[in-house]
Scaffold this motif. Sequence first.
Motif, PDB file in Angstrom:
ATOM      1  N   ALA A  95      19.773  13.582   0.521  1.00  0.00           N
ATOM      2  CA  ALA A  95      20.866  13.387   0.793  1.00  0.00           C
ATOM      3  C   ALA A  95      21.583  14.495   1.438  1.00  0.00           C
ATOM      4  O   ALA A  95      21.469  15.771   0.857  1.00  0.00           O
ATOM      5  CB  ALA A  95      21.950  12.959  -0.330  1.00  0.00           C
TER       6      ALA A  95
ATOM      7  N   ARG B 280      20.786   8.952  -2.403  1.00  0.00           N
ATOM      8  CA  ARG B 280      19.418   9.582  -3.334  1.00  0.00           C
ATOM      9  C   ARG B 280      19.010   8.283  -4.059  1.00  0.00           C
ATOM     10  O   ARG B 280      17.825   8.169  -4.412  1.00  0.00           O
ATOM     11  CB  ARG B 280      20.246  10.381  -4.200  1.00  0.00           C
ATOM     12  N   SER B 281      19.911   7.506  -4.572  1.00  0.00           N
ATOM     13  CA  SER B 281      19.289   6.033  -5.356  1.00  0.00           C
ATOM     14  C   SER B 281      18.412   5.435  -4.519  1.00  0.00           C
ATOM     15  O   SER B 281      17.632   4.744  -4.853  1.00  0.00           O
ATOM     16  CB  SER B 281      20.686   5.166  -5.714  1.00  0.00           C
TER      17      SER B 281
ATOM     18  N   ASP C 203      21.106  17.527  -1.036  1.00  0.00           N
ATOM     19  CA  ASP C 203      19.505  17.962  -1.018  1.00  0.00           C
ATOM     20  C   ASP C 203      19.792  19.029   0.221  1.00  0.00           C
ATOM     21  O   ASP C 203      18.769  19.929   0.369  1.00  0.00           O
ATOM     22  CB  ASP C 203      18.634  17.170  -0.926  1.00  0.00           C
TER      23      ASP C 203
ATOM     24  N   VAL D 197      30.971  11.581  -2.344  1.00  0.00           N
ATOM     25  CA  VAL D 197      30.100  11.699  -3.627  1.00  0.00           C
ATOM     26  C   VAL D 197      29.265  10.341  -3.593  1.00  0.00           C
ATOM     27  O   VAL D 197      28.305  10.210  -3.988  1.00  0.00           O
ATOM     28  CB  VAL D 197      30.922  12.002  -4.891  1.00  0.00           C
ATOM     29  N   ARG D 198      30.265   9.415  -3.758  1.00  0.00           N
ATOM     30  CA  ARG D 198      29.684   7.900  -3.840  1.00  0.00           C
ATOM     31  C   ARG D 198      28.312   7.726  -2.836  1.00  0.00           C
ATOM     32  O   ARG D 198      27.412   7.314  -3.275  1.00  0.00           O
ATOM     33  CB  ARG D 198      30.842   6.807  -3.798  1.00  0.00           C
ATOM     34  N   THR D 199      28.674   8.123  -1.622  1.00  0.00           N
ATOM     35  CA  THR D 199      27.580   7.809  -0.679  1.00  0.00           C
ATOM     36  C   THR D 199      26.440   8.648  -0.631  1.00  0.00           C
ATOM     37  O   THR D 199      25.282   8.241  -0.416  1.00  0.00           O
ATOM     38  CB  THR D 199      28.471   8.063   0.917  1.00  0.00           C
ATOM     39  N   LEU D 200      26.564   9.972  -1.051  1.00  0.00           N
ATOM     40  CA  LEU D 200      25.557  10.789  -1.195  1.00  0.00           C
ATOM     41  C   LEU D 200      24.634  10.399  -2.371  1.00  0.00           C
ATOM     42  O   LEU D 200      23.517  10.312  -2.292  1.00  0.00           O
ATOM     43  CB  LEU D 200      26.187  12.099  -1.543  1.00  0.00           C
ATOM     44  N   ARG D 201      25.150   9.871  -3.535  1.00  0.00           N
ATOM     45  CA  ARG D 201      24.511   9.384  -4.452  1.00  0.00           C
ATOM     46  C   ARG D 201      23.772   8.198  -4.124  1.00  0.00           C
ATOM     47  O   ARG D 201      22.583   7.795  -4.673  1.00  0.00           O
ATOM     48  CB  ARG D 201      25.568   9.224  -5.596  1.00  0.00           C
ATOM     49  N   ALA D 202      24.408   7.255  -3.274  1.00  0.00           N
ATOM     50  CA  ALA D 202      23.745   5.967  -2.946  1.00  0.00           C
ATOM     51  C   ALA D 202      22.599   6.339  -2.140  1.00  0.00           C
ATOM     52  O   ALA D 202      21.472   5.700  -2.122  1.00  0.00           O
ATOM     53  CB  ALA D 202      24.751   5.197  -2.117  1.00  0.00           C
TER      54      ALA D 202
ATOM     55  N   GLU E  26      25.560  17.567  -5.417  1.00  0.00           N
ATOM     56  CA  GLU E  26      25.243  16.200  -4.864  1.00  0.00           C
ATOM     57  C   GLU E  26      24.393  16.075  -3.898  1.00  0.00           C
ATOM     58  O   GLU E  26      24.241  14.847  -3.411  1.00  0.00           O
ATOM     59  CB  GLU E  26      26.676  15.704  -4.584  1.00  0.00           C
TER      60      GLU E  26
END
Length: 222
Positions: A110, A104-105, A131, A97-102, A129
Amino acid sequence: MAIQISPSILSANFAHLADEVEAVARTADWLHVDVMDNHFVPNLTLGLPVVESLVKESSLPLDCHLMIEDPDRWAPTYAEVGAGSVTIHAEAAKAPVRTLRAIRSAGARAGLALNPATPVDAYADLLGEIDMLLVMTVEPGFGGQKFLDLVLPKIRRARELIRNSEASVWLQVDGGVSTETIERCAEAGADVFVAGSAVYGREDPGAAVDELRSLAERAAGR
């Protein structure tokens, strides 16, 4: 969603990589880049420096598939250098989750990849979380492998989960995709297709992309 074709440069001639990219630039949607580290998979391909160069030279957005250990550390960097999509493997990520959000950020789409034996239901809660969900249709590591029909039910299940979640998630397949198999994948619900030798093994790679797209659209009723 529209059918998309992502030719894999793993099957391209690396001595003439710029020409190989140009050969599909007018017909493909993405350029698929397989990053392998000889640890997560038993093969070593290319890495971040080549991706940085391709970002500058390719008119197509890069679809980077990371078959590496420790994607939590490296994946955001691929997004930062300009990859349009970065996919990590569920089997390798410790903090997905953290990596996927990173990812995207950092400005990329992702993606989460699942090996043939990895059940899709276990990751249903992560659909919000991501794409893109990548269902591997061969064991990752080498191009030119035979398509695994046993994965077709998982593609159907993945499409069902995506539909029920109402998330806007692309469903990608990678491995053994060809004129003989793409229709089965499209019928099962896939809409993004990675093709290596089926594109770069043809005399006219651009025309091969058009043929694959036509077959998938017909099978999907589009």
